[in-house]
Design a protein around this motif. Structure first.
Motif, PDB file in Angstrom:
ATOM      1  N   TRP A 103       0.859  -1.198   0.000  1.00 55.06           N
ATOM      2  CA  TRP A 103       0.000   0.000   0.000  1.00 55.06           C
ATOM      3  C   TRP A 103       0.886   1.236   0.000  1.00 55.06           C
ATOM      4  O   TRP A 103       1.817   1.293   0.783  1.00 55.06           O
ATOM      5  N   HIS A 106      -1.861  -2.410 -10.383  1.00 55.34           N
ATOM      6  CA  HIS A 106      -3.145  -2.003 -10.969  1.00 55.34           C
ATOM      7  C   HIS A 106      -3.268  -2.523 -12.398  1.00 55.34           C
ATOM      8  O   HIS A 106      -4.322  -3.012 -12.809  1.00 55.34           O
ATOM      9  N   GLU A 159      -9.865   2.476   3.158  1.00 51.74           N
ATOM     10  CA  GLU A 159      -8.978   2.599   1.999  1.00 51.74           C
ATOM     11  C   GLU A 159      -9.012   1.322   1.144  1.00 51.74           C
ATOM     12  O   GLU A 159      -8.962   1.394  -0.092  1.00 51.74           O
ATOM     13  N   TRP A 160      -9.130   0.168   1.805  1.00 53.77           N
ATOM     14  CA  TRP A 160      -9.206  -1.077   1.039  1.00 53.77           C
ATOM     15  C   TRP A 160     -10.555  -1.205   0.348  1.00 53.77           C
ATOM     16  O   TRP A 160     -10.632  -1.681  -0.803  1.00 53.77           O
ATOM     17  N   LEU A 196     -10.441   0.903  -2.699  1.00 53.22           N
ATOM     18  CA  LEU A 196      -9.645   0.259  -3.743  1.00 53.22           C
ATOM     19  C   LEU A 196     -10.509  -0.710  -4.546  1.00 53.22           C
ATOM     20  O   LEU A 196     -10.508  -0.691  -5.791  1.00 53.22           O
TER      21      LEU A 196
END
Length: 292
Positions: A166, A173, A207-208, A211
Motif C-alpha cells: 500500500w 493495478h 482505503e481497502w 480500492l
C-alpha cells in the motif's frame, strides 16, 4: 438493455457461531428475497440441494448462478446436466486442480469449454486460491494461451496472495485490470494485503474498500463495452464465515456479515446506476449535437 444483478452467496449465509445457531435454509432464502437481492449463488454438485433451492428462488422471481469445483473434464458433465434441468444464468467453475505448468491446464480448459459450448451453457472460471488460478502471474499466462477466457473476478485472492503493498503500485493495478478485462462476473469480498476478508463497515478499512470499489467500477465499465446489449452482469456478495471472517477470542465475528452484505449490495448498485446515468447523459448530448 444490459442488466446488472446482485446475488448473495448461500455459503455466506452460514453463521458458524460457537453457540451453533444457524438460520434455516428457508429463512435464508426469504432473507435474500426480502433484502432485495436478485438471486443467489448455489452449489450444484448436490442435486437435491440445488433442486430445493432453485425451486424456491424461482417461486420468488429470483435467479441464480451454479457453483462447481471440477477436478477433471468429466466432472463438469453432471453439473451441466443439472443446469439444463434446473436452469442458471451461468456456471461458476472453480478449477479444483493445482497444475505446475500451463501446459497441464490446456486440456482441462479446452475440455470444459468444449462441453459448455456444446451444451450452450455459459461457464466462467473463478480466480481463487488453491485452485488452478491461485496465482496472479500464472493466471495471466493462462490468458496468454486463452485470450478470450471468461473469468469470474474474485480479486481479493490476488491482493492477499501477492501481498500487494500500500499504496497499490501502477504495475499491480495494470495486472489486476488485465484480469478484470477478462471478467464476465464478479465475486465481492474486500481484502487487505494480509487478510482475505476485512470488515467493510470498519472505518479503518475504508482505503481497502475504496480500492475494490474502484476496481469494480472499472470492471463494470469494461464489461459494458464488450458485452452484448442484452447481456447480464452478475455480482455475488461473498463475505464468508470463519475462517474468512475474523473472530474474537470467543469465536464470535467482529462484524455483522449480513449487514455488510447489504452494504456491499447497495454500494455496487450505486456504481451501476451512476454508470447508467452517465451513458444516458452522453447519448442525450450526442443526440442534441447531431440535431443542431
Amino acid at each position: 438493455m444490459q442488466q446488472f444483478k446482485v446475488y448473495q452467496s448461500l455459503w455466506a449465509m452460514e453463521r458458524r457461531r460457537p453457540d451453533g445457531l444457524e438460520w434455516p435454509l428457508d429463512e435464508q432464502l426469504r432473507m435474500i428475497r426480502d433484502a432485495g437481492f436478485d438471486g443467489a449463488g448455489v452449489r450444484f454438485f448436490d442435486y437435491a440441494f440445488a433442486s430445493r433451492v432453485t425451486r424456491t428462488l424461482k417461486d420468488y422471481g429470483l435467479t441464480w448462478q451454479a457453483q462447481c469445483y471440477p477436478q477433471t473434464v468429466d466432472d463438469l458433465k453432471p453439473i451441466i446436466e443439472h443446469v439444463q434441468d434446473l436452469g442458471a444464468d451461468h456456471i461458476n467453475l472453480q478449477p479444483d486442480v493445482r497444475p505446475y505448468t500451463v501446459d497441464e491446464c490446456i486440456p482441462l480448459i479446452e475440455g470444459w469449454r468444449r462441453l459448455a459450448h456444446d451444451a450452450g451453457v455459459a461457464v466462467h472460471i473463478e480466480t481463487h486460491r488453491n485452485r488452478m488460478t491461485t496465482d496472479l502471474f500464472f493466471t495471466l499466462r493462462l490468458l496468454d494461451c486463452f485470450p478470450d477466457l471468461r473469468l469470474t473476478g474474485d480479486l481479493s485472492h490476488y491482493v492477499v496472495g501477492r501481498e500487494f503493498a500500500w499504496p497499490v503500485s501502477d504495475e499491480d493495478h495494470r495486472l489486476i485490470r488485465r484480469i478484470i478485462d477478462n471478467s464476465w462476473g464478479f465475486h465481492g469480498r474486500v481484502a487487505s494485503r494480509e487478510q482475505i476478508q476485512v470488515q467493510i463497515s470498519f472505518a479503518h478499512h475504508r482505503e481497502w474498500l475504496e480500492l475494490f470499489l474502484g476496481w469494480w467500477e472499472y470492471g463494470f465499465r469494461s464489461w459494458r463495452k464488450r458485452a452484448p446489449r442484452d447481456g447480464v452482469l452478475t455480482f455475488l456478495c461473498e463475505l464468508g464465515p470463519k475462517e474468512y471472517a475474523m473472530t474474537d477470542r470467543n469465536g464470535y465475528e467482529l462484524s455483522d456479515r449480513w449487514e455488510e452484505a447489504l452494504l456491499m449490495k447497495d454500494l455496487v448498485r450505486d456504481i451501476w446506476t451512476r454508470l447508467d446515468k452517465q451513458d444516458r447523459d452522453a447519448k442525450e448530448r450526442a443526440h442534441q449535437e447531431t440535431s443542431v
